[in-house]
Design a protein around this motif. Structure first.
Motif, PDB file in Angstrom:
ATOM      1  N   MET A 178      34.232  33.474  43.608  1.00 22.22           N
ATOM      2  CA  MET A 178      33.869  34.387  42.531  1.00 22.22           C
ATOM      3  C   MET A 178      34.293  35.806  42.866  1.00 22.22           C
ATOM      4  O   MET A 178      34.271  36.221  44.027  1.00 22.22           O
ATOM      5  CB  MET A 178      32.347  34.378  42.301  1.00 22.22           C
ATOM      6  CG  MET A 178      31.829  33.247  41.484  1.00 22.22           C
ATOM      7  SD  MET A 178      30.057  33.463  41.156  1.00 22.22           S
ATOM      8  CE  MET A 178      29.677  31.927  40.347  1.00 22.22           C
ATOM      9  N   ILE A 179      34.653  36.551  41.828  1.00 18.99           N
ATOM     10  CA  ILE A 179      34.860  37.988  41.933  1.00 18.99           C
ATOM     11  C   ILE A 179      34.224  38.642  40.706  1.00 18.99           C
ATOM     12  O   ILE A 179      34.031  37.991  39.669  1.00 18.99           O
ATOM     13  CB  ILE A 179      36.353  38.367  42.024  1.00 18.99           C
ATOM     14  CG1 ILE A 179      37.098  37.907  40.768  1.00 18.99           C
ATOM     15  CG2 ILE A 179      36.983  37.822  43.273  1.00 18.99           C
ATOM     16  CD1 ILE A 179      38.523  38.423  40.704  1.00 18.99           C
ATOM     17  N   CYS A 180      33.905  39.888  40.845  1.00 18.17           N
ATOM     18  CA  CYS A 180      33.308  40.660  39.754  1.00 18.17           C
ATOM     19  C   CYS A 180      34.258  41.807  39.412  1.00 18.17           C
ATOM     20  O   CYS A 180      34.688  42.540  40.300  1.00 18.17           O
ATOM     21  CB  CYS A 180      31.931  41.189  40.150  1.00 18.17           C
ATOM     22  SG  CYS A 180      31.075  42.086  38.835  1.00 18.17           S
ATOM     23  N   VAL A 181      34.581  41.911  38.129  1.00 16.70           N
ATOM     24  CA  VAL A 181      35.498  42.947  37.649  1.00 16.70           C
ATOM     25  C   VAL A 181      34.738  43.832  36.673  1.00 16.70           C
ATOM     26  O   VAL A 181      33.936  43.351  35.861  1.00 16.70           O
ATOM     27  CB  VAL A 181      36.733  42.317  36.971  1.00 16.70           C
ATOM     28  CG1 VAL A 181      37.686  43.395  36.478  1.00 16.70           C
ATOM     29  CG2 VAL A 181      37.445  41.369  37.921  1.00 16.70           C
ATOM     30  N   GLU A 182      34.974  45.128  36.772  1.00 14.81           N
ATOM     31  CA  GLU A 182      34.320  46.049  35.848  1.00 14.81           C
ATOM     32  C   GLU A 182      34.751  45.753  34.409  1.00 14.81           C
ATOM     33  O   GLU A 182      35.752  45.088  34.157  1.00 14.81           O
ATOM     34  CB  GLU A 182      34.678  47.493  36.213  1.00 14.81           C
ATOM     35  CG  GLU A 182      36.149  47.830  36.047  1.00 14.81           C
ATOM     36  CD  GLU A 182      36.441  49.288  36.310  1.00 14.81           C
ATOM     37  OE1 GLU A 182      35.484  50.039  36.576  1.00 14.81           O
ATOM     38  OE2 GLU A 182      37.628  49.667  36.257  1.00 14.81           O
ATOM     39  N   GLU A 183      33.975  46.255  33.472  1.00 15.39           N
ATOM     40  CA  GLU A 183      34.254  45.982  32.060  1.00 15.39           C
ATOM     41  C   GLU A 183      35.663  46.459  31.698  1.00 15.39           C
ATOM     42  O   GLU A 183      36.023  47.617  31.914  1.00 15.39           O
ATOM     43  CB  GLU A 183      33.220  46.685  31.189  1.00 15.39           C
ATOM     44  CG  GLU A 183      31.787  46.196  31.398  1.00 15.39           C
ATOM     45  CD  GLU A 183      31.583  44.775  30.922  1.00 15.39           C
ATOM     46  OE1 GLU A 183      32.411  44.304  30.103  1.00 15.39           O
ATOM     47  OE2 GLU A 183      30.605  44.138  31.344  1.00 15.39           O
ATOM     48  N   PHE A 184      36.445  45.511  31.156  1.00 17.19           N
ATOM     49  CA  PHE A 184      37.833  45.836  30.829  1.00 17.19           C
ATOM     50  C   PHE A 184      38.159  45.539  29.365  1.00 17.19           C
ATOM     51  O   PHE A 184      39.326  45.406  28.999  1.00 17.19           O
ATOM     52  CB  PHE A 184      38.792  45.035  31.722  1.00 17.19           C
ATOM     53  CG  PHE A 184      38.578  43.546  31.681  1.00 17.19           C
ATOM     54  CD1 PHE A 184      39.258  42.760  30.767  1.00 17.19           C
ATOM     55  CD2 PHE A 184      37.693  42.936  32.552  1.00 17.19           C
ATOM     56  CE1 PHE A 184      39.069  41.391  30.739  1.00 17.19           C
ATOM     57  CE2 PHE A 184      37.488  41.566  32.524  1.00 17.19           C
ATOM     58  CZ  PHE A 184      38.184  40.789  31.609  1.00 17.19           C
ATOM     59  N   GLY A 185      37.128  45.427  28.528  1.00 17.20           N
ATOM     60  CA  GLY A 185      37.378  45.108  27.129  1.00 17.20           C
ATOM     61  C   GLY A 185      38.145  46.197  26.400  1.00 17.20           C
ATOM     62  O   GLY A 185      38.960  45.906  25.510  1.00 17.20           O
ATOM     63  N   GLU A 186      37.922  47.463  26.766  1.00 18.46           N
ATOM     64  CA  GLU A 186      38.578  48.573  26.088  1.00 18.46           C
ATOM     65  C   GLU A 186      39.834  49.046  26.812  1.00 18.46           C
ATOM     66  O   GLU A 186      40.452  50.041  26.388  1.00 18.46           O
ATOM     67  CB  GLU A 186      37.603  49.741  25.945  1.00 18.46           C
ATOM     68  CG  GLU A 186      36.357  49.388  25.135  1.00 18.46           C
ATOM     69  CD  GLU A 186      35.389  50.540  25.057  1.00 18.46           C
ATOM     70  OE1 GLU A 186      35.667  51.577  25.725  1.00 18.46           O
ATOM     71  OE2 GLU A 186      34.375  50.429  24.351  1.00 18.46           O
TER      72      GLU A 186
END
Length: 306
Positions: A178-186
């Motif tokens: 698993m990895i966690c990525v910051e919000e990249f929707g925008e």
């Protein structure tokens, strides 16, 4: 003669060559264990066995920025079944999901349901061929199907707590990938698959591997940019399932989804509190309704009491 006298006898290897079935006098008959000793040993083993309990495993997951740099760490604290039963719990959950997906609408026609075949094709005798009573026999093309599928309900039931434990156990077993990525929707200005593949490369993900993204909300730009990648699955908490978790090589989360998983499948989650809140809300609504209604006694009863 001397050579023949010293030659050892040949022994046939079979099931009965065991010491329990040997006919030689030098083999001692094994002693039988008394029933009392066996019961005492079984009770001792039962008392020595540890009870199965649900544990929580804390895993540290790195947080990556949109450019691929490590900006922090987060933790995932999920409930997990004991090692003795974890495999069985997850297997039962995945089998339930796969069976409940089956429609069970496959249907074939038997020789009684297929059209035609009412007339005897040729006389019983004097033809030299095998006797035949119908053209729709299963032995001929166009005939009925023997033991073919019929509509069936394949669905099975599973307890809610068992299903939730299977989900949390599968997630906790996949924390290493698993990895966690910051919000990249925008971050994506317009839908473009090439830009999404470049972002995956910055996060250390290979488009040829099976990757599952779990996001609280999938924007239209992200959905359109990733839908042409055949090995990628974009899921939300509503569409999260065991099959995609176990079938994925890499899992990508966002900080919001990590908080959701900790709250939904973590150690602090309790269903009893939610049930009590719902029951309390219903009781308060009933009390408010009773207070807002005036009780008026009928005239006949008022006269009778006076």
């Amino acid at each position: 003669m001397a050579a023949s006298a010293t030659k050892p006898p040949t022994v046939a290897l079979s099931f009965f060559s065991s010491s329990l079935f040997a006919s030689s006098a030098r083999h001692e008959i094994p002693k039988l264990i008394s029933v009392s000793n066996r019961n005492s040993n079984s009770t001792a083993s039962k008392s020595a066995a540890k009870p199965l309990s649900i544990s929580c495993q804390v895993a540290t997951i790195p947080i990556l920025s949109f450019t691929g740099e490590k900006i922090g760490e987060t933790f995932l604290d999920l409930k997990s079944a004991p090692p003795e039963t974890a495999r069985a719990v997850v297997h039962r959950g995945i089998i339930t999901d796969l069976r409940n997906k089956r429609r069970g609408t496959a249907s074939t026609l038997t020789r009684a349901e297929v059209r035609g075949g009412g007339r005897k094709p040729y006389p019983q005798k004097k033809t030299g061929g095998a006797r035949r009573g119908s053209q729709r026999t299963p032995l001929r093309p166009g005939g009925g199907v023997v033991f073919g599928p019929k509509p069936k309900d394949w669905s099975i039931k599973i307890n809610k707590k068992e299903k939730k434990l299977a989900m949390s156990t599968a997630l906790s077993s996949a924390t290493e990938s698993m990895i966690c990525v910051e919000e990249f929707g925008e971050k994506f200005e317009k839908p473009r698959t090439k830009d999404f593949i470049e972002a995956m490369a910055r996060w250390g993900l290979d488009p040829k591997e099976k990757v599952m993204f779990l996001m609280m909300d999938v924007s239209d730009t992200v959905g359109l940019s990733s839908r042409n990648i055949g090995t990628l699955r974009m899921l939300t908490p509503r569409t999260l399932n065991l099959f995609d978790i176990l079938n994925s090589d890499k899992l990508v989360l966002t900080p919001d989804t990590v908080d959701f998983l900790n709250g939904r499948y973590g150690a602090e989650y309790s269903e009893e509190g939610d049930d009590e809140d719902e029951e309390g809300g219903e009781v308060e609504e009933e009390e408010e309704g009773i207070q807002g209604v005036e009780v008026v006694a009928p005239e006949g009863n008022a006269d009778a009491t006076s």
